[in-house]
Design an enzyme around this catalytic site. Structure first.
Site, mmCIF file in Angstrom:
data_model
loop_
_atom_site.group_PDB
_atom_site.id
_atom_site.type_symbol
_atom_site.label_atom_id
_atom_site.label_comp_id
_atom_site.label_asym_id
_atom_site.label_seq_id
_atom_site.Cartn_x
_atom_site.Cartn_y
_atom_site.Cartn_z
ATOM 1 N N ASP A 51 0.838 -1.206 0.000
ATOM 2 C CA ASP A 51 0.000 0.000 0.000
ATOM 3 C C ASP A 51 0.878 1.262 0.000
ATOM 4 O O ASP A 51 0.373 2.379 -0.088
ATOM 5 C CB ASP A 51 -1.018 0.000 1.148
ATOM 6 C CG ASP A 51 -0.368 -0.024 2.521
ATOM 7 O OD1 ASP A 51 0.874 -0.118 2.607
ATOM 8 O OD2 ASP A 51 -1.117 0.049 3.518
ATOM 9 N N SER A 52 2.205 1.075 0.034
ATOM 10 C CA SER A 52 3.137 2.198 -0.157
ATOM 11 C C SER A 52 2.917 2.834 -1.524
ATOM 12 O O SER A 52 3.352 3.963 -1.759
ATOM 13 C CB SER A 52 4.592 1.719 -0.029
ATOM 14 O OG SER A 52 4.838 0.624 -0.876
ATOM 15 N N ASP A 90 -1.195 -6.346 -0.338
ATOM 16 C CA ASP A 90 -1.204 -5.668 0.961
ATOM 17 C C ASP A 90 -2.629 -5.189 1.258
ATOM 18 O O ASP A 90 -3.183 -4.386 0.495
ATOM 19 C CB ASP A 90 -0.255 -4.460 0.852
ATOM 20 C CG ASP A 90 0.299 -4.016 2.185
ATOM 21 O OD1 ASP A 90 -0.009 -4.647 3.202
ATOM 22 O OD2 ASP A 90 1.056 -3.024 2.184
ATOM 23 N N LYS A 119 -1.274 -9.422 3.024
ATOM 24 C CA LYS A 119 -0.488 -8.948 4.177
ATOM 25 C C LYS A 119 -1.372 -8.097 5.074
ATOM 26 O O LYS A 119 -2.173 -7.302 4.591
ATOM 27 C CB LYS A 119 0.736 -8.147 3.731
ATOM 28 C CG LYS A 119 1.548 -7.604 4.919
ATOM 29 C CD LYS A 119 2.925 -7.085 4.511
ATOM 30 C CE LYS A 119 2.917 -5.683 3.970
ATOM 31 N NZ LYS A 119 2.441 -4.641 4.918
ATOM 32 N N GLU A 121 -1.185 -5.706 8.766
ATOM 33 C CA GLU A 121 -0.365 -5.086 9.813
ATOM 34 C C GLU A 121 -0.996 -5.347 11.180
ATOM 35 O O GLU A 121 -2.218 -5.244 11.333
ATOM 36 C CB GLU A 121 -0.262 -3.567 9.580
ATOM 37 C CG GLU A 121 0.591 -3.205 8.377
ATOM 38 C CD GLU A 121 0.786 -1.692 8.206
ATOM 39 O OE1 GLU A 121 0.504 -0.925 9.144
ATOM 40 O OE2 GLU A 121 1.219 -1.294 7.113
ATOM 41 N N GLU A 188 9.361 -4.523 10.478
ATOM 42 C CA GLU A 188 9.825 -3.230 9.954
ATOM 43 C C GLU A 188 10.318 -2.298 11.074
ATOM 44 O O GLU A 188 9.714 -2.228 12.157
ATOM 45 C CB GLU A 188 8.681 -2.537 9.200
ATOM 46 C CG GLU A 188 9.099 -1.178 8.646
ATOM 47 C CD GLU A 188 8.127 -0.571 7.645
ATOM 48 O OE1 GLU A 188 7.118 -1.209 7.307
ATOM 49 O OE2 GLU A 188 8.401 0.557 7.193
HETATM 50 O O1 KIV Z 1 3.486 -1.130 1.679
HETATM 51 C C1 KIV Z 1 4.652 -1.544 1.652
HETATM 52 O O2 KIV Z 1 5.419 -1.330 0.702
HETATM 53 C C2 KIV Z 1 5.114 -2.304 2.815
HETATM 54 C C3 KIV Z 1 6.579 -2.565 2.931
HETATM 55 C C4 KIV Z 1 7.215 -1.368 3.530
HETATM 56 C C5 KIV Z 1 6.874 -3.792 3.696
HETATM 57 O O3 KIV Z 1 4.346 -2.644 3.650
#
Ligand code: KIV
Length: 270
Positions: A51-52, A90, A119, A121, A188
Site C-alpha cells: 500500500d506504499s 497488501d 499482508k 499489519e 519493519e
Molecule cells: O506497503 C509496503 O510497501 C510495505 C513494505 C514497507 C513492507 O508494507
C-alpha cells in the site's frame, strides 16, 4: 552472474518460502505495475504489492487512503507482469477491522487477482483476524514493528525494539501471528537486536525492512531502492540506482534534441 541468468527458475510457492528459513535469505521487493513486475520476474523470491503505492504512485502523504479497489487493480497488473515470484497483496487500512470484513475483502483479493497471499499489519491484537483468514484457506503474511498504517494514531513513524520490554512485546506479537497460521512476518523499523530475537523465537520466516541483517529475508520498496522516490529516504534504504537523476538527465537530452530539431533524425523516420 551474467545479466541473462535468472536467479529464480521456477514458481515460488508458500512451501518454498517456509523451507528457506535458516537455509537461504529470502528476497522481496514491492511492485505496482506489470512493467516493473516483468523486470523483477525471476530475480526475487517474492513481490509485495504494497500500500506504499499510495505514497510513491499516487503522491499521498501516507498509506491510509489506499482502497481495496486500488490494491486489486495494481495486483492484477503485477500478476500480469510476473509469473515466478510469490505475489502478496497488501490489505489496505480499514479493510480488516473485523474478522468478517477481513474475510470478505481477502476473499475478493483471491477471487479477483492471482495473489498467493495477503499482508496484514498488527500483532497479537490482530491474531483472531489472521486466524479467520488462514482457517479459510487464505495465506497471510504478518507485519509487525513499525507499522505505516498506525502513523496517525502513533503520531509518526517510531523505531521499535529499543529496550528488552519492547523486544518481549514484539516476540509475543510474532508468536501470536505464527500460532494464528501466518506463513511469514514482515518486521519493519526495529533495532537489529530485536530483529534477531524475533527471528530466533519463531519457526516461520521473518522478512526485515530496517531490521538488520539477521533476518530470514529482506524487503525494500522498489522506488526507494532505485532512487525514484525523492520526498524522503529512510536510513535503512540502500539506493542501488540513482533513477531520478537518470530520468532527468535523459529527459533533458530528449528536450534539447527536440528543440534543436535533431530528433527525430532519419534513423527514426519512416
Ligand atoms: O506497503 C509496503 O510497501 C510495505 C513494505 C514497507 C513492507 O508494507
Amino acid at each position: 552472474m551474467s545479466i541473462q541468468t535468472k536467479r529464480v527458475a521456477k514458481k515460488v510457492t508458500l512451501t518454498t518460502i517456509s523451507k528457506m528459513k535458516g537455509v537461504e535469505p529470502i528476497t522481496m521487493v514491492t511492485a505496482y505495475d506489470a512493467l516493473f513486475a516483468r523486470l523483477f520476474d525471476g530475480e526475487v523470491d517474492m513481490i509485495l504489492v504494497g500500500d506504499s503505492l499510495n505514497m510513491s504512485f499516487l503522491g499521498k502523504d501516507d498509506t491510509l487512503s489506499a482502497t481495496m479497489e486500488q490494491m486489486i487493480y495494481h495486483t492484477q497488473a503485477v500478476c500480469n507482469g510476473a509469473s515466478l515470484p510469490l505475489i502478496v497483496l497488501d490489505m489496505p487500512f480499514g479493510s480488516y477491522t473485523s474478522a468478517e470484513l477481513a474475510l470478505k475483502n481477502a476473499t475478493r483479493a483471491y477471487q479477483e487477482t492471482n495473489a498467493q497471499a495477503v499482508k496484514i499489519e498488527g500483532g497479537k491484537e490482530r491474531a483472531d483476524i489472521v486466524k479467520a483468514l488462514t482457517t479459510n484457506s487464505i495465506a497471510v503474511l504478518g507485519h509487525i514493528g513499525l507499522m505505516p498504517q498506525f502513523v496517525r494514531s502513533d503520531g509518526g513513524y517510531r523505531v521499535r525494539g529499543r529496550d528488552r520490554e519492547d523486544i518481549e512485546k514484539l516476540i509475543e506479537d510474532a508468536k501470536a501471528l505464527e500460532k494464528a497460521g501466518a506463513f511469514a512476518i514482515v518486521v519493519e523499523g526495529v533495532k537489529p537486536e530485536a530483529g534477531k530475537a524475533i527471528t530466533e523465537a519463531i519457526n516461520i520466516p521473518t522478512i526485515g525492512i530496517g531490521a538488520g541483517v539477521e533476518m530470514d529475508g529482506q524487503v525494500l520498496v522498489w522506488s526507494d531502492m532505485f532512487g525514484f522516490f525523492e520526498p524522503f529516504k529512510p536510513k535503512f534504504v540502500k539506493q542501488y540506482l540513482d533513477g531520478a537523476k537518470l530520468i532527468k538527465e535523459n529527459l533533458k537530452k530528449y528536450g534539447d534534441e527536440v528543440k534543436k530539431r535533431e530528433f527525430p533524425s532519419d534513423k527514426y523516420t519512416y
